[in-house]
Design a protein around this motif. Structure first.
Motif, mmCIF file in Angstrom:
data_model
loop_
_atom_site.group_PDB
_atom_site.id
_atom_site.type_symbol
_atom_site.label_atom_id
_atom_site.label_comp_id
_atom_site.label_asym_id
_atom_site.label_seq_id
_atom_site.Cartn_x
_atom_site.Cartn_y
_atom_site.Cartn_z
ATOM 1 N N ALA A 55 73.643 44.735 48.758
ATOM 2 C CA ALA A 55 72.388 44.189 49.293
ATOM 3 C C ALA A 55 72.744 43.013 50.191
ATOM 4 O O ALA A 55 73.741 42.319 49.967
ATOM 5 C CB ALA A 55 71.478 43.727 48.161
ATOM 6 N N LEU A 85 69.560 38.399 50.485
ATOM 7 C CA LEU A 85 68.729 38.219 49.300
ATOM 8 C C LEU A 85 68.056 36.853 49.329
ATOM 9 O O LEU A 85 68.614 35.891 49.866
ATOM 10 C CB LEU A 85 69.583 38.303 48.036
ATOM 11 N N THR A 129 66.851 34.507 43.934
ATOM 12 C CA THR A 129 67.274 35.767 43.323
ATOM 13 C C THR A 129 68.793 35.827 43.256
ATOM 14 O O THR A 129 69.367 36.228 42.237
ATOM 15 C CB THR A 129 66.731 36.969 44.125
#
Length: 181
Positions: A6, A9, A13
């Motif tokens: 990912a 972010l 988080t």
């Protein structure tokens, strides 16, 4: 229930994921930048000593720690990241309220009051960053009034129009692309 990778972010988080022993966080620095540009043709920012006072009145390390949760690197007035060619490895300007006061006095001010414009939607933590900066600057007799502006219209009504504002720059592949912009 799984993810391979990912990017970009939310930093809160990211901080939470970093606590999980089953998650490996490999935070790769980018060439993205947060800046607080000043119109150097507009008073009081047209005085280099005022600009230096404002630069010495910000604690970049605390901002990296509290706003970016350690997932950033303190900048030094350059868009060229350490991962890019032509990076200038110059010493970081430290937080120094006394030096800021020195430059204010040199500019003919015992104290200073300025307005800094930002918006919630520019970057998570943008308003918090500006408020924290205003707290740092108070130790140097600089009153920074943080103006929370609507995100909608920020780039058309604030950016390049107001003399002091919060800005984010996405990474570019080369320094030349950034400087050409």
């Amino acid at each position: 229930g799984a993810i391979d990778a990912a990017s970009q972010l939310d930093l809160k988080t990211l901080a939470l994921l970093s606590r999980n022993k089953d998650v490996e966080v490999d935070n790769i620095p980018s060439a993205a930048a947060v800046t607080l540009p000043m119109h150097t043709d507009t008073a009081p920012f047209n005085d280099v000593n005022v600009r230096l006072a404002l630069k010495y009145a910000i604690d970049r390390d605390e901002i990296v720690e509290k706003i970016f949760f350690g997932a950033a690197v303190a900048g030094n007035d350059s868009h060229v990241a350490s991962s890019m060619p032509y990076y200038a490895d110059i010493p970081q300007r430290p937080y120094d309220p006394e030096k800021a006061k020195f430059h204010l006095k040199k500019a003919g001010h015992e104290n200073l009051s300025v307005e800094l414009n930002t918006a919630d939607g520019l970057l998570p933590g943008s308003v918090d960053l500006c408020v924290l900066y205003s707290e740092h600057a108070a130790a140097a007799n600089i009153d920074i009034k943080v103006n929370r502006r609507p995100t909608d219209g920020y780039w058309s009504q604030v950016w390049l129009k107001e003399p002091f504002s919060f800005v984010t720059w996405g990474a570019r592949p080369t320094p030349d692309v950034m400087f050409s912009l």
